[in-house]
Write a protein that holds these residues in place. Sequence first.
Motif, PDB file in Angstrom:
ATOM      1  N   ALA A  18      10.961  14.562  15.445  1.00  0.00           N
ATOM      2  CA  ALA A  18      10.211  14.349  16.690  1.00  0.00           C
ATOM      3  C   ALA A  18       8.732  14.168  16.356  1.00  0.00           C
ATOM      4  N   CYS A  23      10.084  11.670  21.803  1.00  0.00           N
ATOM      5  CA  CYS A  23      11.100  11.792  20.745  1.00  0.00           C
ATOM      6  C   CYS A  23      11.793  13.144  20.822  1.00  0.00           C
ATOM      7  N   ARG A 253      10.049  10.733  11.773  1.00  0.00           N
ATOM      8  CA  ARG A 253       9.000  11.200  12.681  1.00  0.00           C
ATOM      9  C   ARG A 253       7.985  10.109  13.030  1.00  0.00           C
ATOM     10  N   LYS A 255       9.314   7.116  13.923  1.00  0.00           N
ATOM     11  CA  LYS A 255      10.166   6.192  14.655  1.00  0.00           C
ATOM     12  C   LYS A 255      10.065   6.404  16.162  1.00  0.00           C
ATOM     13  N   SER A 256      10.672   5.476  16.912  1.00  0.00           N
ATOM     14  CA  SER A 256      10.601   5.473  18.380  1.00  0.00           C
ATOM     15  C   SER A 256      11.581   6.479  18.983  1.00  0.00           C
ATOM     16  N   PRO A 257      11.358   6.864  20.257  1.00  0.00           N
ATOM     17  CA  PRO A 257      12.329   7.751  20.911  1.00  0.00           C
ATOM     18  C   PRO A 257      13.704   7.103  21.045  1.00  0.00           C
ATOM     19  N   VAL A 260      15.492   7.799  17.873  1.00  0.00           N
ATOM     20  CA  VAL A 260      15.945   9.191  17.829  1.00  0.00           C
ATOM     21  C   VAL A 260      17.195   9.367  18.685  1.00  0.00           C
TER      22      VAL A 260
END
Length: 841
Positions: A18, A23, A253, A255-257, A260
Amino acid sequence: MNDKSALRREDIELLAPAGDWECMRAAVANGADAVFFGVEKFNARARANNFTTNELPEVMKFLHKYGVKGFLTFNILVFEDELTEARKLIEACIDAGVDAVIVQDLGLVKMIREISPDFPIHGSTQMTITSPEAVEFTKPFNMERVVLGRENNLKQIQKIGEQAKLPMEVFVHGALCVSYSGQCLTSEMWGGRSANRGECAQACRLPYDLMVDGVQQPMGDIAYLLSPKDLAAIDIVPELIDAGVTSFKIEGRLKSPEYVANVVSKYAKEVDKYFAGDSSDPSKEEVRELQQSFSRGFTHGFLDGTNNKQLVEGTFPKSRGVYLGTVEKILRDAVICRIEAPLKRGDGIVFDAGDPTKKEEGGRVYDIRNSGIKLEGESPEGSRIEIVPGRNDIDLNRVHEGDRIWKTSDPALDRRLRSTFETEKPYRTFPLAVSVFGQEGAALRTIWTDVKLGTTVAVESELLLEQAQKRPLGHEVLGEQLGRLGGTLFYLDQLEVSLKGDVIVPMRELNRMRREATEQLEIMREQPPQFIKREIDEFADSFSNGEAQEINPNEIKLTVLCRTLEQVEAVVGNPDVSMIYADFEFIKQFPDAIKLCREAGKRIALATPRIHMPGENGYHRNILNLKPDAILVRNTGALYYYLKERMEHPGVEHPELIGDFSLNVANHKTVNLFREAGLDWVTPSYDLNIQQMVDMLRRADTSRLEIVIHQHMPMFHTEHCVYCTFMSEGTNYTNCGRPCEEKRASLQDRIGMSHPVRVDEGCRNTVYNAIEQSGAEYLTTFQELGVRSYRVEFLEENGDKVREVLTLYRAALDGRIGGSEVWRKLKATNQLGVTRGQLVK
């Protein structure tokens, strides 16, 4: 191996990244059991949005409310002047109820244990823990778990778990570092941005030319020789569980939500399937959706063992998405392609001509035609279609027949993924058990139990129970009223009713009791766990080297690390050198070096490899059998092995143990930890610049420190073998034909520098910086701070160059010439030049 009969779903943790609040919500909403995140400092993703220290209580309340654990990433080296701030952050973590900190720096581990004996610590993958012995080395610090190196295969993971008996966390998805985590110095060397400080510049994703014996090798469209594909273990989840993995870690961490949400939900499903007895593989569409979120091409990494050909393809360094097919024909306003994955209007595409360094044509799909008929919805895989790009998106004049087409985005998928966490409803609900008691003339008593946590609250009615004229309270009425839990974290799972007689209380009173009970239970979910916290002085165990020290010139030692026998021969008769380190590619070369040194009466140390894998203790046994005067120890697994030998054979004379730079010593606490563990000498980390080095030397026991003042920086240290991948037909050391024994490879960067690639006994590669570096101008400062031992390291230098360099350094150490003169003379005589390197302010 795990005992399947005893294993439960709760025993397996899915650990999600996150980088921000979105995220974190995506992780919780899609099935994460735990989340790892960083705050504004001290974490290995300095470019992520991260949280603030002040947000820690809010973050942990949110996670605990949903039964999710929160681990704070503290996975960088901590410099001397940061120890106070580090202590304050640890105290804030304990107060906020953080469930564990993920730590790289062993000095920080030492400080955390001074603050709290029971606050959970996880050993980061940056600790380079790859063997049972390395796990054993951490045992005295009462660490809760370790994160194994990404280079461990399934058999090794199982062996480590069986021998070390500590919970193991393993990366299962996301970007792979080509270098061993904690052992990459490239960003530090080239840009002062340390990977050990969360500032990786991703030099592994750059193009390189392969030079063999000084000649450039034609490689076609292969240019990204150090850029691995992405890890995706989605189809071997059962094998990982059977091997003893208890925590499945997802990288990302930055990366995009949507990423995730996508990855967490897919892995949660596979773990659930294992415990449901469903052995089916993930579907083709599920794998495609994973690729869509982010993919440089998928691989199992090293989990199946080393396969260099599968690990690095070398044609592109960035995410491509889903492969669609190749351009068959170019029309005036469209391209014809037989697609290998579904495609629809609005999807993003890019045309790949095989050179990612040049601008690529890409944009949105405006329309799809099939034999002149407009298609509705999605075109299925296998169909031959005409792809019509947006009018201003793509210049078809720059597209060629044979270009590969990739689907780079899928807005419909993103909308579906966002809908999982962009909702007003609770992300999860938990079972309640409610017991009801009462009789006429008394209050209605209810006991509410959060089944998952076992927490209980009791709520009584403010009104007394009365005789029921009509519908009395019973299982049905109470179940209906107390079960109205929509919008809360709970659902009614069990109801036990023990009422005497036909009684009733107003419905509004039942509603009030229900609200009060659920609010109290939710507050109880948010309560932080309690850990011991002591007040400490982080410098209580430090030395005071503030005053300039007078050191007897006879105490100043010059040691030399040699990588060839010619270099040993050039040094062995030099009276100014107190010890020679032999750091050869193959252990079979060690006896000759030992013989040379013994005949000359010169002390010799043998160097261990940087990495220690299960089953590699034979190497260290061979070193001991050669009876060197000292051992240059480069990892905690090897250190544990030698310390154990000392303990088990107390009457035998043992070699000195000298800890090398790769142990990542960056503060006085780490120096103390390794000295207390049993190291005789300690080498500071190469991550320290001159000010950070001086700060540490002022508080460390400098009488037992050795500083490397001249070397070719070892930038990448990797399990990926350049020789095997690009100079042989093989896939690993068993079938590569050993080109490393006959040829010398180097990687030429964009400015024409060729960086030598060397192998070790374990077939691991080290890429050394082409330019040697010197810390000569700081020698006076180091001596004033009490440092007595200085090391010069050679790589490819011939005997004459070795003698010349050593003469200059001995003169500087004796005060006969200044450090800057050493610098100038080396710069003048070395055709590549010399850089001040990581010691520059």
